[in-house]
Scaffold this motif. Structure first.
Motif, PDB file in Angstrom:
ATOM      1  N   ALA A  42     -10.168  21.795  18.465  1.00 61.05           N
ATOM      2  CA  ALA A  42     -10.186  20.673  17.527  1.00 61.05           C
ATOM      3  C   ALA A  42     -10.095  19.340  18.256  1.00 61.05           C
ATOM      4  N   THR A  43     -10.774  18.341  17.710  1.00 60.67           N
ATOM      5  CA  THR A  43     -10.713  16.976  18.213  1.00 60.67           C
ATOM      6  C   THR A  43      -9.962  16.121  17.189  1.00 60.67           C
ATOM      7  N   PRO A  44      -9.577  14.908  17.551  1.00 67.01           N
ATOM      8  CA  PRO A  44      -8.892  14.057  16.569  1.00 67.01           C
ATOM      9  C   PRO A  44      -9.727  13.787  15.316  1.00 67.01           C
ATOM     10  N   TRP A  45     -11.047  13.882  15.423  1.00 69.15           N
ATOM     11  CA  TRP A  45     -11.911  13.565  14.277  1.00 69.15           C
ATOM     12  C   TRP A  45     -12.474  14.801  13.576  1.00 69.15           C
ATOM     13  N   ASP A  46     -12.227  15.995  14.117  1.00 67.75           N
ATOM     14  CA  ASP A  46     -12.819  17.183  13.497  1.00 67.75           C
ATOM     15  C   ASP A  46     -11.940  18.405  13.733  1.00 67.75           C
ATOM     16  N   VAL A  47     -11.424  18.949  12.646  1.00 64.45           N
ATOM     17  CA  VAL A  47     -10.526  20.090  12.751  1.00 64.45           C
ATOM     18  C   VAL A  47     -11.268  21.418  12.837  1.00 64.45           C
ATOM     19  N   ASP A 100       0.813  -1.223   0.000  1.00 62.55           N
ATOM     20  CA  ASP A 100       0.000   0.000   0.000  1.00 62.55           C
ATOM     21  C   ASP A 100       0.845   1.271   0.000  1.00 62.55           C
ATOM     22  N   ALA A 101       2.157   1.124   0.165  1.00 64.84           N
ATOM     23  CA  ALA A 101       3.025   2.291   0.222  1.00 64.84           C
ATOM     24  C   ALA A 101       2.906   3.109  -1.060  1.00 64.84           C
ATOM     25  N   GLY A 102       2.786   4.413  -0.893  1.00 64.76           N
ATOM     26  CA  GLY A 102       2.673   5.308  -2.033  1.00 64.76           C
ATOM     27  C   GLY A 102       1.252   5.548  -2.491  1.00 64.76           C
ATOM     28  N   GLN A 103       0.305   4.777  -1.965  1.00 66.35           N
ATOM     29  CA  GLN A 103      -1.088   4.985  -2.332  1.00 66.35           C
ATOM     30  C   GLN A 103      -1.626   6.240  -1.639  1.00 66.35           C
ATOM     31  N   PRO A 104      -2.549   6.973  -2.284  1.00 61.48           N
ATOM     32  CA  PRO A 104      -3.131   8.150  -1.632  1.00 61.48           C
ATOM     33  C   PRO A 104      -3.838   7.764  -0.322  1.00 61.48           C
ATOM     34  N   VAL A 105      -3.649   8.563   0.674  1.00 60.02           N
ATOM     35  CA  VAL A 105      -4.235   8.287   1.986  1.00 60.02           C
ATOM     36  C   VAL A 105      -5.754   8.165   1.889  1.00 60.02           C
ATOM     37  N   GLY A 106      -6.378   9.017   1.090  1.00 63.83           N
ATOM     38  CA  GLY A 106      -7.831   8.970   0.952  1.00 63.83           C
ATOM     39  C   GLY A 106      -8.318   7.654   0.366  1.00 63.83           C
ATOM     40  N   GLU A 107      -7.574   7.098  -0.595  1.00 63.55           N
ATOM     41  CA  GLU A 107      -7.962   5.823  -1.193  1.00 63.55           C
ATOM     42  C   GLU A 107      -7.802   4.681  -0.195  1.00 63.55           C
ATOM     43  N   LEU A 108      -6.743   4.724   0.596  1.00 60.68           N
ATOM     44  CA  LEU A 108      -6.552   3.694   1.615  1.00 60.68           C
ATOM     45  C   LEU A 108      -7.684   3.742   2.641  1.00 60.68           C
ATOM     46  N   ALA A 109      -8.058   4.946   3.047  1.00 62.68           N
ATOM     47  CA  ALA A 109      -9.142   5.089   4.024  1.00 62.68           C
ATOM     48  C   ALA A 109     -10.452   4.562   3.452  1.00 62.68           C
ATOM     49  N   ALA A 110     -10.717   4.853   2.184  1.00 59.06           N
ATOM     50  CA  ALA A 110     -11.955   4.376   1.560  1.00 59.06           C
ATOM     51  C   ALA A 110     -11.993   2.852   1.533  1.00 59.06           C
ATOM     52  N   ARG A 111     -10.850   2.249   1.264  1.00 58.35           N
ATOM     53  CA  ARG A 111     -10.811   0.788   1.224  1.00 58.35           C
ATOM     54  C   ARG A 111     -10.979   0.192   2.622  1.00 58.35           C
ATOM     55  N   LEU A 112     -10.343   0.807   3.620  1.00 55.10           N
ATOM     56  CA  LEU A 112     -10.443   0.294   4.986  1.00 55.10           C
ATOM     57  C   LEU A 112     -11.857   0.446   5.544  1.00 55.10           C
ATOM     58  N   GLY A 146     -14.547   0.700   3.639  1.00 53.49           N
ATOM     59  CA  GLY A 146     -15.503   0.051   2.751  1.00 53.49           C
ATOM     60  C   GLY A 146     -16.591   0.986   2.272  1.00 53.49           C
ATOM     61  N   ASP A 147     -16.319   2.290   2.363  1.00 51.24           N
ATOM     62  CA  ASP A 147     -17.343   3.286   2.005  1.00 51.24           C
ATOM     63  C   ASP A 147     -16.630   4.565   1.562  1.00 51.24           C
ATOM     64  N   PRO A 148     -16.436   4.756   0.262  1.00 46.47           N
ATOM     65  CA  PRO A 148     -15.722   5.951  -0.215  1.00 46.47           C
ATOM     66  C   PRO A 148     -16.378   7.258   0.221  1.00 46.47           C
ATOM     67  N   ALA A 149     -17.717   7.299   0.253  1.00 47.35           N
ATOM     68  CA  ALA A 149     -18.391   8.529   0.640  1.00 47.35           C
ATOM     69  C   ALA A 149     -18.099   8.860   2.101  1.00 47.35           C
ATOM     70  N   ARG A 150     -18.141   7.835   2.964  1.00 41.12           N
ATOM     71  CA  ARG A 150     -17.838   8.056   4.371  1.00 41.12           C
ATOM     72  C   ARG A 150     -16.389   8.489   4.553  1.00 41.12           C
ATOM     73  N   ALA A 151     -15.487   7.857   3.802  1.00 38.50           N
ATOM     74  CA  ALA A 151     -14.073   8.218   3.883  1.00 38.50           C
ATOM     75  C   ALA A 151     -13.859   9.669   3.480  1.00 38.50           C
ATOM     76  N   ALA A 152     -14.609  10.143   2.478  1.00 35.46           N
ATOM     77  CA  ALA A 152     -14.479  11.539   2.055  1.00 35.46           C
ATOM     78  C   ALA A 152     -14.940  12.491   3.150  1.00 35.46           C
ATOM     79  N   VAL A 153     -15.990  12.111   3.860  1.00 29.84           N
ATOM     80  CA  VAL A 153     -16.475  12.939   4.969  1.00 29.84           C
ATOM     81  C   VAL A 153     -15.434  12.985   6.088  1.00 29.84           C
ATOM     82  N   VAL A 154     -14.895  11.824   6.428  1.00 29.56           N
ATOM     83  CA  VAL A 154     -13.868  11.753   7.476  1.00 29.56           C
ATOM     84  C   VAL A 154     -12.668  12.615   7.100  1.00 29.56           C
ATOM     85  N   GLN A 155     -12.234  12.504   5.854  1.00 22.22           N
ATOM     86  CA  GLN A 155     -11.073  13.277   5.403  1.00 22.22           C
ATOM     87  C   GLN A 155     -11.360  14.772   5.420  1.00 22.22           C
ATOM     88  N   ALA A 156     -12.551  15.165   4.998  1.00 24.34           N
ATOM     89  CA  ALA A 156     -12.907  16.588   4.958  1.00 24.34           C
ATOM     90  C   ALA A 156     -12.913  17.201   6.347  1.00 24.34           C
TER      91      ALA A 156
END
Length: 296
Positions: free
Chosen positions: A94-99, A6-18, A20-30
């Motif tokens: 800020a919290t760990p989940w929300d900047v 997984d090295a070198g893969q975009p962090v957002g793509e790794l999160a989406a895979r982990l 299992g929900d790309p839309a949720r991963a986008a919310v978390v990242q935002a």
């Protein structure tokens, strides 16, 4: 841990895979909930290095808090300070989940809308998410050292109002105990004679914790109590009230009931009602009172 595959893969793509929900991963990242090691990652395209720990942080209850401050919630303001009437249920920083969904950002947004730009804001002290009342920010970095010393050295007199389960027998009493983390990392009360003892697993030492409690009114199923902390330990009033056998209403973490008179309580009933302190620039005394609460 990011593996070789997984090295070198975009962090957002790794999160989406982990997740299992790309839309949720986008919310978390935002909201700033992706971390590499101890660094928050705001760029979803950032490559993940091999061997680094990728952490996905989400709100404990699954919901992102909203924070907004209106001019009516400003209790005091001058060139150096702004004091707001903090609502219950709002994080102060800020919290760990929300900047962004916190009051430090909300106050900056209020001042930016009014003045065209926000000054460099700094929290003078902290209140728990569910505690309401007077919360102080500095607007001028020059006063920060003096302001921090005021709170660190006990020069700020803080007065709280709380509603607890049952009714304390005494009208007024002083509690003096120890404070520290327990075996699972949760804050707890220790006997006063253990103050100074080293705690295991890097938990620091047991610190002194002192609070004066004054019963203002007994209402059968509960009591209205004024709390005057002489020290500033995390969850101090909540811990001392639970230790006294009268946990705060709504404070389920420390044994309090989740409802009062058949009404669910979304937060514990604790309010920073009054703050007295010297002004960090002039030394002149300030007394700032928060608005009354519905349960008082």
């Amino acid at each position: 841990m990011v593996g070789a595959g997984d090295a070198g893969q975009p962090v957002g793509e790794l999160a989406a895979r982990l997740l299992g929900d790309p839309a949720r991963a986008a919310v978390v990242q935002a909201h700033g909930g992706l971390w590499l090691g101890r660094e928050r990652v705001l760029d979803a395209a950032r490559p993940a290095p091999e061997g680094e720990l990728l952490t996905i942080s989400q709100p404990p209850d699954g919901r992102y808090a909203q924070a907004a401050i209106t001019p009516e919630q400003v209790l005091y303001e001058d060139a150096d300070l702004i004091v707001i009437d903090k609502p219950a249920g709002a994080y102060v920083e800020a919290t760990p989940w929300d900047v962004g969904g916190h009051l430090l950002a909300a106050v900056g947004q209020l001042l930016a809308r009014r003045d065209g730009a926000a000054p460099p804001l700094h929290l003078a002290h902290r209140l728990d998410r569910d505690t309401s009342g007077a919360l102080v920010f500095s607007k001028n970095p020059e006063v920060n050292p003096r302001l921090q010393a005021t709170f660190a050295h006990g020069e700020a007199h803080k007065q709280y109002l709380c509603r607890c389960q049952g009714a304390p027998a005494q009208d007024a009493y002083d509690l003096s105990t120890g404070h520290g983390r327990g075996a699972k990392g949760r804050f707890r009360v220790y006997p006063a004679e253990e103050v100074g003892r080293e705690l295991p697993q890097g938990g620091g030492t047991v610190k002194a914790m002192r609070t004066r409690l004054e019963v203002l009114r007994r209402d059968g199923d509960s009591a209205l109590v004024r709390a005057l902390p002489a020290t500033g330990r995390t969850h101090q009033i909540r811990l001392h009230m639970a230790h006294a056998g009268h946990p705060l209403l709504g404070d389920t973490k420390y044994g309090g009931p989740a409802a009062w008179r058949d009404q669910p309580l979304p937060y514990h009933l604790l309010h920073a009602e009054l703050l007295r302190m010297p002004h960090p620039r002039t030394g002149q005394p300030l007394e700032i009172a928060a608005a009354p609460v519905w349960w008082g």
